[in-house]
Design an enzyme around this catalytic site. Structure first.
Site, short mmCIF file in Angstrom:
data_model
loop_
_atom_site.label_atom_id
_atom_site.label_comp_id
_atom_site.label_asym_id
_atom_site.label_seq_id
_atom_site.Cartn_x
_atom_site.Cartn_y
_atom_site.Cartn_z
N HIS A 106 48.48 45.22 41.94
CA HIS A 106 48.71 46.23 40.39
C HIS A 106 49.62 45.53 40.40
O HIS A 106 50.30 46.16 41.18
CB HIS A 106 47.87 47.62 40.46
CG HIS A 106 48.16 48.12 39.67
ND1 HIS A 106 46.75 49.53 39.20
CD2 HIS A 106 48.79 48.48 38.19
CE1 HIS A 106 47.82 49.52 38.71
NE2 HIS A 106 48.49 49.65 37.84
N VAL A 107 50.15 45.48 39.50
CA VAL A 107 51.97 44.91 39.04
C VAL A 107 52.25 46.58 39.94
O VAL A 107 52.51 47.68 38.40
CB VAL A 107 52.91 44.65 37.37
CG1 VAL A 107 53.94 44.66 37.58
CG2 VAL A 107 51.58 44.04 37.51
N HIS A 108 53.88 46.52 40.50
CA HIS A 108 54.97 47.66 40.48
C HIS A 108 56.17 47.08 41.05
O HIS A 108 55.96 45.97 41.91
CB HIS A 108 53.54 48.42 41.14
CG HIS A 108 53.68 47.78 42.90
ND1 HIS A 108 52.59 46.85 43.20
CD2 HIS A 108 54.09 47.20 44.20
CE1 HIS A 108 53.16 46.00 44.80
NE2 HIS A 108 53.77 46.74 45.50
N PHE A 109 57.16 48.01 39.85
CA PHE A 109 58.86 47.61 40.70
C PHE A 109 58.84 48.29 41.38
O PHE A 109 58.43 49.77 41.46
CB PHE A 109 58.58 47.65 38.89
CG PHE A 109 58.38 46.44 38.59
CD1 PHE A 109 57.64 46.15 36.78
CD2 PHE A 109 59.90 45.57 38.37
CE1 PHE A 109 57.20 45.43 36.22
CE2 PHE A 109 58.66 44.23 37.19
CZ PHE A 109 57.83 44.47 36.13
#
Ligand SMILES: [Zn+2]
Length: 149
Positions: free
Chosen positions: A98-101
């Site tokens: 899950h995209v996370h910056f």
């Protein structure tokens, strides 16, 4: 494609305990074991694995959150800069699909450079969990400071 497998950033328990704020289409999360106190994760609310899966609105909201977090961290932690980065793909070190910056507040007089820990696997694995009361203090501190952005 939406996954039936529960992901950590979509788990209701995680969100209930770790969510600092929702800014448009993205969520700001306080990590369970932060590398440094001035540390958050920015994720799209929608469960998508890669940056190239993000909508234009989500991309804009990631940077809107970064702008607001920079202001909030400056007020709260007296940081003057930040690092924001994403590990996209397993080959790049992405562990949660899950995209996370990652977002770290920085200052020239900081006690701990987050990359010292990030670049040392032993140090990274051995980093202590933050005490519960300290965790809540930071989470609420960031939330309250964000409200002023
Ligand atoms: Zn997810």
């Amino acid at each position: 494609m939406a996954s039936a497998i529960k992901c950590a950033f979509c788990d209701a328990k995680t969100i209930g305990k770790q969510e600092i704020s929702v800014i448009g289409t993205v969520r700001v999360i306080y990590p369970r074991r932060p590398i440094i106190p001035a540390s958050v994760l920015i994720t799209p609310v929608r469960c998508v694995e890669h940056v190239h899966d993000l909508t234009e609105e989500e991309v804009c909201d990631v940077f809107r959150a970064a702008k607001n977090l920079h202001e909030a961290f400056t007020r709260l932690y007296a940081t003057t800069g930040y690092n924001m980065f994403v590990n996209d793909g397993v080959s790049a070190g992405q562990h949660v699909p899950h995209v996370h910056f990652h977002f770290y507040g920085r200052s020239t007089d900081e006690h701990l450079n987050p990359f010292t820990t990030l670049n040392d696997r032993e140090k990274y694995d051995a980093r202590p969990a933050m005490a519960e009361d300290e965790y809540i203090e930071h989470l609420h501190g960031i939330r309250n400071s964000l409200l002023k952005s």
